[in-house]
Design a protein around this motif. Structure first.
Motif, PDB file in Angstrom:
ATOM      1  N   ILE A  44       0.856  -1.153   0.045  1.00  0.00           N
ATOM      2  CA  ILE A  44      -0.114  -0.001   0.056  1.00  0.00           C
ATOM      3  C   ILE A  44       0.851   1.154  -0.049  1.00  0.00           C
ATOM      4  O   ILE A  44       0.586   2.372  -0.603  1.00  0.00           O
ATOM      5  N   ALA A  45       1.926   1.034   0.686  1.00  0.00           N
ATOM      6  CA  ALA A  45       2.926   2.405   0.775  1.00  0.00           C
ATOM      7  C   ALA A  45       3.527   2.502  -0.796  1.00  0.00           C
ATOM      8  O   ALA A  45       3.328   3.805  -1.149  1.00  0.00           O
ATOM      9  N   PHE A  46       3.769   1.554  -1.590  1.00  0.00           N
ATOM     10  CA  PHE A  46       4.206   1.674  -2.880  1.00  0.00           C
ATOM     11  C   PHE A  46       3.092   2.216  -3.721  1.00  0.00           C
ATOM     12  O   PHE A  46       3.082   3.291  -4.324  1.00  0.00           O
ATOM     13  N   PHE A  47       1.853   1.753  -3.602  1.00  0.00           N
ATOM     14  CA  PHE A  47       0.677   2.080  -4.220  1.00  0.00           C
ATOM     15  C   PHE A  47       0.288   3.865  -3.816  1.00  0.00           C
ATOM     16  O   PHE A  47       0.253   4.578  -4.909  1.00  0.00           O
ATOM     17  N   SER A  48       0.394   4.095  -2.643  1.00  0.00           N
ATOM     18  CA  SER A  48       0.139   5.548  -2.172  1.00  0.00           C
ATOM     19  C   SER A  48       0.978   6.351  -2.715  1.00  0.00           C
ATOM     20  O   SER A  48       0.685   7.582  -3.228  1.00  0.00           O
ATOM     21  N   THR A  49       2.194   6.085  -2.736  1.00  0.00           N
ATOM     22  CA  THR A  49       3.227   6.910  -3.153  1.00  0.00           C
ATOM     23  C   THR A  49       3.075   7.225  -4.727  1.00  0.00           C
ATOM     24  O   THR A  49       3.097   8.521  -4.858  1.00  0.00           O
TER      25      THR A  49
ATOM     26  N   LEU B  59       2.296   8.929   1.785  1.00  0.00           N
ATOM     27  CA  LEU B  59       2.128  10.351   1.869  1.00  0.00           C
ATOM     28  C   LEU B  59       3.308  11.020   2.291  1.00  0.00           C
ATOM     29  O   LEU B  59       3.803  12.114   1.674  1.00  0.00           O
ATOM     30  N   VAL B  60       3.995  10.742   3.219  1.00  0.00           N
ATOM     31  CA  VAL B  60       5.245  11.401   3.513  1.00  0.00           C
ATOM     32  C   VAL B  60       6.417  11.139   2.564  1.00  0.00           C
ATOM     33  O   VAL B  60       7.159  12.222   2.239  1.00  0.00           O
ATOM     34  N   ALA B  61       6.639   9.854   2.005  1.00  0.00           N
ATOM     35  CA  ALA B  61       7.446   9.558   0.838  1.00  0.00           C
ATOM     36  C   ALA B  61       7.270  10.650  -0.277  1.00  0.00           C
ATOM     37  O   ALA B  61       8.096  11.335  -1.044  1.00  0.00           O
ATOM     38  N   SER B  62       6.024  10.759  -0.663  1.00  0.00           N
ATOM     39  CA  SER B  62       5.646  11.548  -1.802  1.00  0.00           C
ATOM     40  C   SER B  62       5.687  13.077  -1.514  1.00  0.00           C
ATOM     41  O   SER B  62       6.260  13.830  -2.409  1.00  0.00           O
ATOM     42  N   ILE B  63       5.410  13.684  -0.329  1.00  0.00           N
ATOM     43  CA  ILE B  63       5.724  14.996  -0.050  1.00  0.00           C
ATOM     44  C   ILE B  63       7.002  15.213  -0.156  1.00  0.00           C
ATOM     45  O   ILE B  63       7.466  16.425  -0.476  1.00  0.00           O
ATOM     46  N   ILE B  64       8.124  14.383   0.550  1.00  0.00           N
ATOM     47  CA  ILE B  64       9.319  14.625   0.493  1.00  0.00           C
ATOM     48  C   ILE B  64       9.946  14.729  -0.980  1.00  0.00           C
ATOM     49  O   ILE B  64      10.774  15.534  -1.343  1.00  0.00           O
ATOM     50  N   SER B  65       9.533  13.794  -1.779  1.00  0.00           N
ATOM     51  CA  SER B  65       9.988  13.659  -3.231  1.00  0.00           C
ATOM     52  C   SER B  65       9.552  14.903  -4.035  1.00  0.00           C
ATOM     53  O   SER B  65      10.338  15.686  -4.770  1.00  0.00           O
ATOM     54  N   VAL B  66       8.416  15.488  -3.703  1.00  0.00           N
ATOM     55  CA  VAL B  66       7.620  16.564  -4.515  1.00  0.00           C
ATOM     56  C   VAL B  66       8.496  17.897  -3.912  1.00  0.00           C
ATOM     57  O   VAL B  66       8.707  18.706  -4.865  1.00  0.00           O
ATOM     58  N   THR B  67       8.629  17.819  -2.883  1.00  0.00           N
ATOM     59  CA  THR B  67       9.351  19.029  -2.180  1.00  0.00           C
ATOM     60  C   THR B  67      10.832  19.283  -2.892  1.00  0.00           C
ATOM     61  O   THR B  67      11.139  20.371  -3.001  1.00  0.00           O
TER      62      THR B  67
ATOM     63  N   ILE C  66       3.343  22.869  -4.458  1.00  0.00           N
ATOM     64  CA  ILE C  66       2.557  21.843  -5.183  1.00  0.00           C
ATOM     65  C   ILE C  66       1.675  21.200  -4.097  1.00  0.00           C
ATOM     66  O   ILE C  66       0.574  20.858  -4.231  1.00  0.00           O
ATOM     67  N   VAL C  67       2.034  20.812  -2.924  1.00  0.00           N
ATOM     68  CA  VAL C  67       1.591  20.229  -1.945  1.00  0.00           C
ATOM     69  C   VAL C  67       0.686  20.957  -1.191  1.00  0.00           C
ATOM     70  O   VAL C  67      -0.617  20.589  -1.195  1.00  0.00           O
ATOM     71  N   LEU C  68       0.797  22.420  -1.179  1.00  0.00           N
ATOM     72  CA  LEU C  68      -0.212  22.978  -0.630  1.00  0.00           C
ATOM     73  C   LEU C  68      -1.208  23.533  -1.506  1.00  0.00           C
ATOM     74  O   LEU C  68      -2.530  23.651  -1.282  1.00  0.00           O
ATOM     75  N   LYS C  69      -1.096  23.210  -2.806  1.00  0.00           N
ATOM     76  CA  LYS C  69      -2.191  23.538  -3.960  1.00  0.00           C
ATOM     77  C   LYS C  69      -3.005  22.405  -4.093  1.00  0.00           C
ATOM     78  O   LYS C  69      -4.199  22.441  -4.788  1.00  0.00           O
TER      79      LYS C  69
ATOM     80  N   PRO D  38      -6.047  19.988  -3.280  1.00  0.00           N
ATOM     81  CA  PRO D  38      -7.026  19.898  -2.439  1.00  0.00           C
ATOM     82  C   PRO D  38      -7.099  18.861  -1.414  1.00  0.00           C
ATOM     83  O   PRO D  38      -6.635  17.733  -1.709  1.00  0.00           O
ATOM     84  N   PRO D  39      -7.260  19.113  -0.006  1.00  0.00           N
ATOM     85  CA  PRO D  39      -7.457  18.055   0.781  1.00  0.00           C
ATOM     86  C   PRO D  39      -8.488  16.967   0.375  1.00  0.00           C
ATOM     87  O   PRO D  39      -8.214  15.826   0.735  1.00  0.00           O
ATOM     88  N   THR D  40      -9.440  17.227  -0.212  1.00  0.00           N
ATOM     89  CA  THR D  40     -10.640  16.079  -0.650  1.00  0.00           C
ATOM     90  C   THR D  40      -9.727  15.121  -1.501  1.00  0.00           C
ATOM     91  O   THR D  40     -10.189  13.993  -1.459  1.00  0.00           O
ATOM     92  N   SER D  41      -9.010  15.497  -2.205  1.00  0.00           N
ATOM     93  CA  SER D  41      -7.992  14.339  -3.212  1.00  0.00           C
ATOM     94  C   SER D  41      -7.401  13.707  -2.524  1.00  0.00           C
ATOM     95  O   SER D  41      -7.361  12.436  -2.425  1.00  0.00           O
ATOM     96  N   LEU D  42      -6.731  14.237  -1.109  1.00  0.00           N
ATOM     97  CA  LEU D  42      -5.997  13.194  -0.409  1.00  0.00           C
ATOM     98  C   LEU D  42      -6.617  12.624   0.327  1.00  0.00           C
ATOM     99  O   LEU D  42      -6.693  11.194   0.617  1.00  0.00           O
ATOM    100  N   LEU D  43      -8.001  12.865   0.742  1.00  0.00           N
ATOM    101  CA  LEU D  43      -8.992  11.981   1.510  1.00  0.00           C
ATOM    102  C   LEU D  43      -9.480  10.918   0.691  1.00  0.00           C
ATOM    103  O   LEU D  43      -9.810   9.763   1.345  1.00  0.00           O
ATOM    104  N   ALA D  44      -9.812  11.166  -0.587  1.00  0.00           N
ATOM    105  CA  ALA D  44     -10.495  10.362  -1.727  1.00  0.00           C
ATOM    106  C   ALA D  44      -9.313   9.089  -1.786  1.00  0.00           C
ATOM    107  O   ALA D  44      -9.678   7.995  -1.649  1.00  0.00           O
ATOM    108  N   LEU D  45      -8.110   9.441  -2.088  1.00  0.00           N
ATOM    109  CA  LEU D  45      -7.031   8.624  -1.949  1.00  0.00           C
ATOM    110  C   LEU D  45      -6.877   7.520  -0.848  1.00  0.00           C
ATOM    111  O   LEU D  45      -6.502   6.471  -1.132  1.00  0.00           O
ATOM    112  N   LEU D  46      -7.119   8.372   0.332  1.00  0.00           N
ATOM    113  CA  LEU D  46      -6.917   7.640   1.709  1.00  0.00           C
ATOM    114  C   LEU D  46      -7.758   6.407   1.669  1.00  0.00           C
ATOM    115  O   LEU D  46      -7.776   5.242   1.891  1.00  0.00           O
TER     116      LEU D  46
END
Length: 211
Positions: free
Chosen positions: A51-56, A148-156, A163-166, A168-176
């Protein structure tokens, strides 16, 4: 008279019927996971990694789409990465199945005792499936957090934290939600065969089995 006798027969049947509700299954399954945490951790680790790989990958794809909409360009995930994702999910299912089969073998006598006390095949099947769902919920949540942590670090480091701030939280919740559903589906599919084996055990043979 006939109706009264029929009612008495139905009442006797209700008294003799063994019930095993979903709440009871979750309570007993949770206790089993706690008592055998070392064994359960193997299944949970397989779910977490898959799931970590899928989420990333999913989160990176989301961040790339946000960047494309905001800045232009054509960033996207490579096709080979999705093939790697498919392979990782297959390995995840195989690992869970193997771990649950070992758990069934280790619990032969326990399953035999349950059946001798009146547990039906469907009760044993329900118990193992509920345990797999509990592990899926735990492993899926942990895997999403890692992704989530891995993708944020990579994108940063590549595109910037804006880009992370832009996003939408709904996208993150939907992916969760998608992640949790996927983890439950994978764990349930992987546990079907071990749970069926456990449900079909002969109680006499199970009690003779030496671990």
């Amino acid at each position: 008279m006939w109706r009264r006798r029929r009612g008495e027969v139905e009442e006797k049947r209700e008294v003799g019927r063994i019930t095993f509700s979903l709440i009871d299954a979750f309570r007993l399954g949770y206790d089993n996971v706690k008592r055998r945490f070392n064994r359960a951790a193997l299944s949970m680790a397989a779910i977490t990694l898959g799931i970590a790989f899928f989420s990333t990958l999913s989160l990176m794809d989301t961040f790339f789409r946000i960047y494309t909409q905001a800045e232009g360009g054509g960033l996207r995930m490579e096709s080979y990465q999705y093939w790697l994702l498919l392979v990782s999910l297959v390995v995840c299912v195989v690992s869970i199945t193997n771990s649950m089969l070992i758990a069934v073998y280790e619990r032969y006598r326990e399953i035999g005792t349950m059946k001798c006390l009146g547990a039906l095949d469907q009760h044993v099947l329900k118990l193992f499936l509920v345990e797999s769902i509990i592990l899926a919920l735990l492993g899926g949540s942990l895997g999403y957090g890692i992704g989530l942590v891995a993708s944020i670090i990579s994108v940063t480091f590549t595109l910037g934290f804006n880009i992370v701030l832009k996003t939408p939280p709904t996208s993150l919740l939907a992916l969760l939600g998608e992640t949790i559903l996927l983890s439950v589906a994978l764990s349930t599919v992987a546990t079907m065969y071990p749970a069926y084996r456990a449900a079909k055990l002969d109680p006499v043979e199970a009690l003779r089995y030496e671990v």
